[in-house]
Write a protein that holds these residues in place. Sequence first.
Motif, PDB file in Angstrom:
ATOM      1  N   GLY A 193      -1.807   2.589 -10.286  1.00  0.00           N
ATOM      2  CA  GLY A 193      -1.238   1.533  -9.388  1.00  0.00           C
ATOM      3  C   GLY A 193       0.227   1.641  -9.237  1.00  0.00           C
ATOM      4  N   GLN A 205       0.390  -3.658  -8.114  1.00  0.00           N
ATOM      5  CA  GLN A 205      -0.520  -3.360  -7.327  1.00  0.00           C
ATOM      6  C   GLN A 205      -1.163  -1.992  -7.459  1.00  0.00           C
ATOM      7  OE1 GLN A 205       0.841  -3.818  -2.886  1.00  0.00           O
ATOM      8  NE2 GLN A 205       2.584  -4.932  -3.726  1.00  0.00           N
ATOM      9  N   THR A 206      -2.913  -2.292  -7.479  1.00  0.00           N
ATOM     10  CA  THR A 206      -3.541  -1.201  -7.736  1.00  0.00           C
ATOM     11  C   THR A 206      -3.888  -0.457  -6.458  1.00  0.00           C
ATOM     12  OG1 THR A 206      -4.587  -2.378  -9.407  1.00  0.00           O
ATOM     13  CG2 THR A 206      -5.909  -0.487  -8.450  1.00  0.00           C
ATOM     14  N   ILE A 207      -3.771   1.122  -6.572  1.00  0.00           N
ATOM     15  CA  ILE A 207      -3.857   2.028  -5.559  1.00  0.00           C
ATOM     16  C   ILE A 207      -5.203   2.416  -5.544  1.00  0.00           C
ATOM     17  CG2 ILE A 207      -2.881   3.739  -4.216  1.00  0.00           C
ATOM     18  CD1 ILE A 207      -1.163   1.359  -4.258  1.00  0.00           C
ATOM     19  N   ILE A 208      -5.474   3.198  -6.733  1.00  0.00           N
ATOM     20  CA  ILE A 208      -6.880   3.915  -6.837  1.00  0.00           C
ATOM     21  C   ILE A 208      -7.549   3.141  -8.127  1.00  0.00           C
ATOM     22  CG2 ILE A 208      -7.633   6.111  -7.615  1.00  0.00           C
ATOM     23  CD1 ILE A 208      -5.230   7.466  -6.711  1.00  0.00           C
ATOM     24  N   THR A 212     -13.070   5.752  -9.304  1.00  0.00           N
ATOM     25  CA  THR A 212     -13.104   6.343  -7.739  1.00  0.00           C
ATOM     26  C   THR A 212     -13.251   7.717  -7.789  1.00  0.00           C
ATOM     27  OG1 THR A 212     -11.159   4.856  -7.277  1.00  0.00           O
ATOM     28  CG2 THR A 212     -11.633   6.630  -5.605  1.00  0.00           C
ATOM     29  N   ILE A 218      -6.334   7.886  -0.138  1.00  0.00           N
ATOM     30  CA  ILE A 218      -6.046   6.374  -0.025  1.00  0.00           C
ATOM     31  C   ILE A 218      -5.014   6.136   0.722  1.00  0.00           C
ATOM     32  CG2 ILE A 218      -6.149   4.148  -1.213  1.00  0.00           C
ATOM     33  CD1 ILE A 218      -7.933   5.513  -3.185  1.00  0.00           C
ATOM     34  N   GLU A 219      -4.905   5.172   1.797  1.00  0.00           N
ATOM     35  CA  GLU A 219      -3.777   4.572   2.440  1.00  0.00           C
ATOM     36  C   GLU A 219      -3.608   3.151   1.903  1.00  0.00           C
ATOM     37  OE1 GLU A 219      -4.143   5.009   6.352  1.00  0.00           O
ATOM     38  OE2 GLU A 219      -4.096   7.237   6.452  1.00  0.00           O
ATOM     39  N   HIS A 220      -2.572   2.652   1.436  1.00  0.00           N
ATOM     40  CA  HIS A 220      -2.230   1.291   1.162  1.00  0.00           C
ATOM     41  C   HIS A 220      -0.866   0.952   1.602  1.00  0.00           C
ATOM     42  CE1 HIS A 220      -2.800  -1.901  -1.749  1.00  0.00           C
ATOM     43  NE2 HIS A 220      -1.302  -1.646  -2.102  1.00  0.00           N
ATOM     44  N   GLU A 221      -0.923  -0.238   1.875  1.00  0.00           N
ATOM     45  CA  GLU A 221       0.443  -0.645   2.384  1.00  0.00           C
ATOM     46  C   GLU A 221       0.655  -1.742   1.529  1.00  0.00           C
ATOM     47  OE1 GLU A 221       1.892  -3.539   6.300  1.00  0.00           O
ATOM     48  OE2 GLU A 221      -0.092  -2.646   6.291  1.00  0.00           O
ATOM     49  N   LEU A 222       2.014  -1.384   0.890  1.00  0.00           N
ATOM     50  CA  LEU A 222       2.648  -2.138  -0.060  1.00  0.00           C
ATOM     51  C   LEU A 222       3.299  -3.537   0.643  1.00  0.00           C
ATOM     52  CD1 LEU A 222       5.175   0.368  -1.945  1.00  0.00           C
ATOM     53  CD2 LEU A 222       2.811  -0.636  -2.725  1.00  0.00           C
ATOM     54  N   SER A 223       2.880  -4.703  -0.302  1.00  0.00           N
ATOM     55  CA  SER A 223       3.330  -5.923   0.095  1.00  0.00           C
ATOM     56  C   SER A 223       4.691  -6.085  -0.674  1.00  0.00           C
ATOM     57  CB  SER A 223       2.445  -7.000  -0.165  1.00  0.00           C
ATOM     58  OG  SER A 223       1.116  -6.619   0.802  1.00  0.00           O
TER      59      SER A 223
END
Length: 248
Positions: A193, A205-208, A212, A218-223
Amino acid sequence: TYLQQTTAGVWQERSSKSLPTIHGTALLEPLAQAVGQQFEQKHRFNRGEVWQSKKAKAKLLKACQEALPSFQRLNNVTIHIDGLYEGMDANISISKIKYEHLSSPLANQVKQFCQEYQSADQVLLAGGLHDWLSPIVQSVFGASKILKRNEINPSQAIPIGCCLQSQLLLEQNIETVEPNARRLVPTSPFAIGVVVQEGDDGVVQTIIPQGTPLPCQIEHELSLPESATSCRLVQVMSPEKTQDLVQL
Protein backbone atom coordinates in the motif's frame (compact mmCIF):
# COMPACT_ATOMS: atom_id res chain seq x y z
CA THR A 1 13.32 -31.39 -5.01
CA TYR A 2 10.37 -33.81 -4.96
CA LEU A 3 7.66 -33.02 -7.54
CA GLN A 4 4.25 -34.64 -7.93
CA GLN A 5 2.01 -34.46 -11.01
CA THR A 6 -1.68 -33.76 -10.43
CA THR A 7 -4.49 -35.32 -12.46
CA ALA A 8 -4.79 -32.02 -14.35
CA GLY A 9 -1.22 -32.45 -15.57
CA VAL A 10 0.28 -29.68 -13.44
CA TRP A 11 3.43 -30.41 -11.45
CA GLN A 12 3.52 -29.21 -7.86
CA GLU A 13 6.44 -29.19 -5.42
CA ARG A 14 5.87 -31.53 -2.51
CA SER A 15 9.14 -30.99 -0.68
CA SER A 16 12.69 -29.81 -1.12
CA LYS A 17 15.71 -30.97 0.84
CA SER A 18 19.46 -30.72 0.53
CA LEU A 19 22.33 -32.22 2.48
CA PRO A 20 25.33 -29.89 2.90
CA THR A 21 27.60 -32.88 3.57
CA ILE A 22 27.05 -34.39 0.10
CA HIS A 23 29.20 -32.55 -2.43
CA GLY A 24 32.15 -33.10 -4.72
CA THR A 25 34.83 -32.05 -2.24
CA ALA A 26 33.52 -34.51 0.35
CA LEU A 27 34.08 -37.30 -2.18
CA LEU A 28 37.48 -36.11 -3.41
CA GLU A 29 39.19 -35.26 -0.12
CA PRO A 30 39.35 -38.80 1.37
CA LEU A 31 40.80 -40.12 -1.89
CA ALA A 32 43.27 -37.22 -2.20
CA GLN A 33 44.38 -37.68 1.41
CA ALA A 34 44.96 -41.42 0.84
CA VAL A 35 47.11 -40.65 -2.23
CA GLY A 36 49.03 -38.04 -0.25
CA GLN A 37 49.64 -40.46 2.64
CA GLN A 38 51.03 -43.14 0.32
CA PHE A 39 53.30 -40.52 -1.24
CA GLU A 40 54.50 -39.47 2.23
CA GLN A 41 55.23 -43.07 3.25
CA LYS A 42 57.13 -43.73 0.04
CA HIS A 43 59.34 -40.65 0.39
CA ARG A 44 59.43 -40.65 4.21
CA PHE A 45 57.73 -37.33 4.79
CA ASN A 46 55.90 -36.61 8.03
CA ARG A 47 52.27 -37.67 8.05
CA GLY A 48 50.07 -34.81 6.83
CA GLU A 49 53.01 -32.71 5.60
CA VAL A 50 52.02 -32.90 1.92
CA TRP A 51 48.35 -32.21 2.64
CA GLN A 52 49.24 -29.04 4.54
CA SER A 53 50.86 -27.59 1.42
CA LYS A 54 48.20 -25.58 -0.46
CA LYS A 55 49.86 -26.17 -3.82
CA ALA A 56 50.24 -29.92 -3.26
CA LYS A 57 46.67 -30.18 -1.95
CA ALA A 58 45.31 -28.47 -5.06
CA LYS A 59 47.28 -30.85 -7.30
CA LEU A 60 46.00 -33.88 -5.37
CA LEU A 61 42.37 -32.78 -5.64
CA LYS A 62 42.66 -32.05 -9.36
CA ALA A 63 44.35 -35.38 -10.13
CA CYS A 64 41.79 -37.34 -8.10
CA GLN A 65 38.90 -35.55 -9.79
CA GLU A 66 40.27 -36.57 -13.19
CA ALA A 67 40.72 -40.16 -11.96
CA LEU A 68 37.17 -40.62 -10.59
CA PRO A 69 35.59 -41.88 -13.86
CA SER A 70 38.30 -44.56 -14.17
CA PHE A 71 37.12 -46.28 -10.98
CA GLN A 72 33.83 -47.14 -12.75
CA ARG A 73 35.63 -49.42 -15.22
CA LEU A 74 39.02 -50.37 -13.70
CA ASN A 75 39.95 -52.40 -10.63
CA ASN A 76 43.16 -50.41 -10.09
CA VAL A 77 43.81 -46.79 -11.01
CA THR A 78 47.25 -45.19 -11.07
CA ILE A 79 47.25 -41.48 -10.24
CA HIS A 80 50.25 -39.59 -11.65
CA ILE A 81 51.11 -36.06 -10.50
CA ASP A 82 54.11 -34.14 -11.82
CA GLY A 83 56.07 -32.30 -9.12
CA LEU A 84 53.62 -33.01 -6.33
CA TYR A 85 55.92 -31.95 -3.48
CA GLU A 86 59.49 -30.65 -3.38
CA GLY A 87 59.92 -31.45 -7.07
CA MET A 88 59.04 -35.13 -6.65
CA ASP A 89 56.53 -36.83 -8.92
CA ALA A 90 53.79 -39.07 -7.57
CA ASN A 91 52.72 -42.42 -9.04
CA ILE A 92 50.21 -43.90 -6.64
CA SER A 93 48.00 -46.92 -7.35
CA ILE A 94 44.60 -47.06 -5.66
CA SER A 95 42.43 -50.17 -5.89
CA LYS A 96 38.71 -49.94 -6.55
CA ILE A 97 38.06 -51.74 -3.26
CA LYS A 98 39.98 -49.10 -1.31
CA TYR A 99 38.25 -46.30 -3.23
CA GLU A 100 34.82 -47.75 -2.37
CA HIS A 101 35.90 -48.05 1.27
CA LEU A 102 36.98 -44.40 1.34
CA SER A 103 33.71 -43.23 -0.23
CA SER A 104 31.43 -45.59 1.73
CA PRO A 105 30.44 -43.04 4.47
CA LEU A 106 29.27 -40.60 1.79
CA ALA A 107 27.58 -43.38 -0.20
CA ASN A 108 25.59 -44.42 2.89
CA GLN A 109 24.38 -40.83 3.33
CA VAL A 110 23.21 -40.79 -0.29
CA LYS A 111 21.34 -44.10 0.14
CA GLN A 112 19.58 -42.88 3.27
CA PHE A 113 18.62 -39.66 1.48
CA CYS A 114 17.22 -41.56 -1.53
CA GLN A 115 15.23 -43.99 0.62
CA GLU A 116 13.10 -41.08 1.82
CA TYR A 117 11.83 -40.65 -1.76
CA GLN A 118 11.46 -44.25 -2.90
CA SER A 119 7.94 -43.52 -4.18
CA ALA A 120 9.34 -41.18 -6.87
CA ASP A 121 8.43 -42.11 -10.46
CA GLN A 122 11.57 -40.75 -12.13
CA VAL A 123 14.97 -39.48 -10.99
CA LEU A 124 17.20 -36.99 -12.81
CA LEU A 125 20.88 -36.91 -11.87
CA ALA A 126 22.76 -33.66 -12.48
CA GLY A 127 26.15 -32.24 -11.62
CA GLY A 128 29.72 -33.48 -11.64
CA LEU A 129 29.00 -36.51 -9.41
CA HIS A 130 26.68 -38.12 -11.98
CA ASP A 131 28.97 -41.11 -12.70
CA TRP A 132 29.56 -41.81 -9.01
CA LEU A 133 25.93 -41.30 -7.96
CA SER A 134 24.37 -43.40 -10.73
CA PRO A 135 25.02 -46.93 -9.33
CA ILE A 136 24.16 -45.83 -5.78
CA VAL A 137 20.85 -44.25 -6.82
CA GLN A 138 20.03 -47.23 -9.05
CA SER A 139 20.44 -49.57 -6.07
CA VAL A 140 17.56 -47.71 -4.38
CA PHE A 141 15.22 -46.76 -7.25
CA GLY A 142 16.17 -49.29 -9.93
CA ALA A 143 17.63 -48.52 -13.36
CA SER A 144 14.23 -47.97 -15.02
CA LYS A 145 13.51 -44.83 -12.96
CA ILE A 146 16.80 -43.07 -13.77
CA LEU A 147 16.45 -40.63 -16.65
CA LYS A 148 19.28 -41.04 -19.15
CA ARG A 149 21.29 -38.08 -20.35
CA ASN A 150 20.18 -38.64 -23.93
CA GLU A 151 16.57 -38.20 -22.74
CA ILE A 152 17.10 -34.84 -21.06
CA ASN A 153 20.15 -32.66 -20.48
CA PRO A 154 20.40 -32.09 -16.69
CA SER A 155 21.75 -28.56 -17.18
CA GLN A 156 18.63 -27.70 -19.19
CA ALA A 157 16.10 -29.47 -16.97
CA ILE A 158 15.02 -26.41 -14.96
CA PRO A 159 14.51 -23.95 -17.88
CA ILE A 160 12.76 -26.62 -19.96
CA GLY A 161 10.49 -27.51 -17.04
CA CYS A 162 9.63 -23.85 -16.42
CA CYS A 163 8.70 -23.34 -20.06
CA LEU A 164 6.50 -26.45 -20.17
CA GLN A 165 4.81 -25.56 -16.91
CA SER A 166 4.11 -21.99 -18.06
CA GLN A 167 2.63 -23.24 -21.32
CA LEU A 168 0.39 -25.68 -19.46
CA LEU A 169 -0.90 -22.99 -17.10
CA LEU A 170 -1.59 -20.61 -19.98
CA GLU A 171 -3.47 -23.21 -22.01
CA GLN A 172 -5.69 -24.42 -19.16
CA ASN A 173 -8.56 -22.58 -17.59
CA ILE A 174 -7.42 -21.91 -14.04
CA GLU A 175 -10.90 -22.89 -12.76
CA THR A 176 -10.40 -26.45 -14.06
CA VAL A 177 -7.07 -26.92 -12.27
CA GLU A 178 -7.09 -28.76 -8.97
CA PRO A 179 -7.04 -26.57 -5.85
CA ASN A 180 -3.60 -27.83 -4.81
CA ALA A 181 -2.21 -26.99 -8.25
CA ARG A 182 -3.25 -23.35 -7.93
CA ARG A 183 -0.36 -22.86 -5.56
CA LEU A 184 1.84 -22.82 -8.64
CA VAL A 185 0.37 -19.44 -9.66
CA PRO A 186 2.63 -16.76 -8.13
CA THR A 187 0.82 -14.40 -5.77
CA SER A 188 1.81 -11.42 -3.68
CA PRO A 189 2.99 -12.78 -0.30
CA PHE A 190 1.84 -9.62 1.51
CA ALA A 191 -0.24 -6.52 0.96
CA ILE A 192 1.37 -3.46 -0.61
CA GLY A 193 0.00 0.00 0.00
CA VAL A 194 0.91 3.66 0.19
CA VAL A 195 1.01 6.19 3.00
CA VAL A 196 0.23 9.79 2.21
CA GLN A 197 2.11 11.79 4.80
CA GLU A 198 0.98 15.26 5.78
CA GLY A 199 2.68 16.70 8.79
CA ASP A 200 2.69 14.13 11.59
CA ASP A 201 -0.36 12.29 10.25
CA GLY A 202 -0.49 9.63 7.55
CA VAL A 203 -3.29 7.97 5.60
CA VAL A 204 -2.68 4.31 4.65
CA GLN A 205 -4.34 2.96 1.50
CA THR A 206 -3.94 -0.65 0.25
CA ILE A 207 -3.07 -0.89 -3.45
CA ILE A 208 -2.25 -4.58 -3.92
CA PRO A 209 -4.03 -6.93 -1.46
CA GLN A 210 -2.24 -10.01 -0.14
CA GLY A 211 -2.72 -13.03 -2.42
CA THR A 212 -3.14 -11.01 -5.63
CA PRO A 213 -2.03 -13.13 -8.66
CA LEU A 214 1.20 -11.84 -10.18
CA PRO A 215 2.08 -10.15 -12.44
CA CYS A 216 -0.72 -7.64 -12.07
CA GLN A 217 -1.68 -4.16 -13.26
CA ILE A 218 -3.79 -2.12 -10.87
CA GLU A 219 -5.14 1.41 -11.17
CA HIS A 220 -5.91 3.22 -7.93
CA GLU A 221 -7.03 6.75 -7.30
CA LEU A 222 -5.57 8.22 -4.15
CA SER A 223 -7.96 9.98 -1.83
CA LEU A 224 -6.08 12.88 -0.30
CA PRO A 225 -7.31 14.89 2.69
CA GLU A 226 -8.31 18.46 1.96
CA SER A 227 -5.45 20.76 2.75
CA ALA A 228 -3.84 23.89 1.52
CA THR A 229 -0.46 22.19 1.60
CA SER A 230 1.09 21.97 -1.88
CA CYS A 231 3.59 19.18 -1.05
CA ARG A 232 2.89 15.72 0.34
CA LEU A 233 5.14 12.68 0.87
CA VAL A 234 3.95 9.39 -0.66
CA GLN A 235 5.60 6.19 0.62
CA VAL A 236 5.26 2.59 -0.56
CA MET A 237 4.64 0.31 2.42
CA SER A 238 5.01 -3.41 3.04
CA PRO A 239 5.52 -5.47 6.22
CA GLU A 240 9.21 -5.85 5.37
CA LYS A 241 10.36 -2.36 4.43
CA THR A 242 9.39 1.20 3.64
CA GLN A 243 10.67 2.91 0.50
CA ASP A 244 10.22 6.54 -0.48
CA LEU A 245 8.68 6.45 -3.95
CA VAL A 246 7.89 10.00 -4.93
CA GLN A 247 7.17 13.37 -3.42
CA LEU A 248 4.14 15.31 -4.64
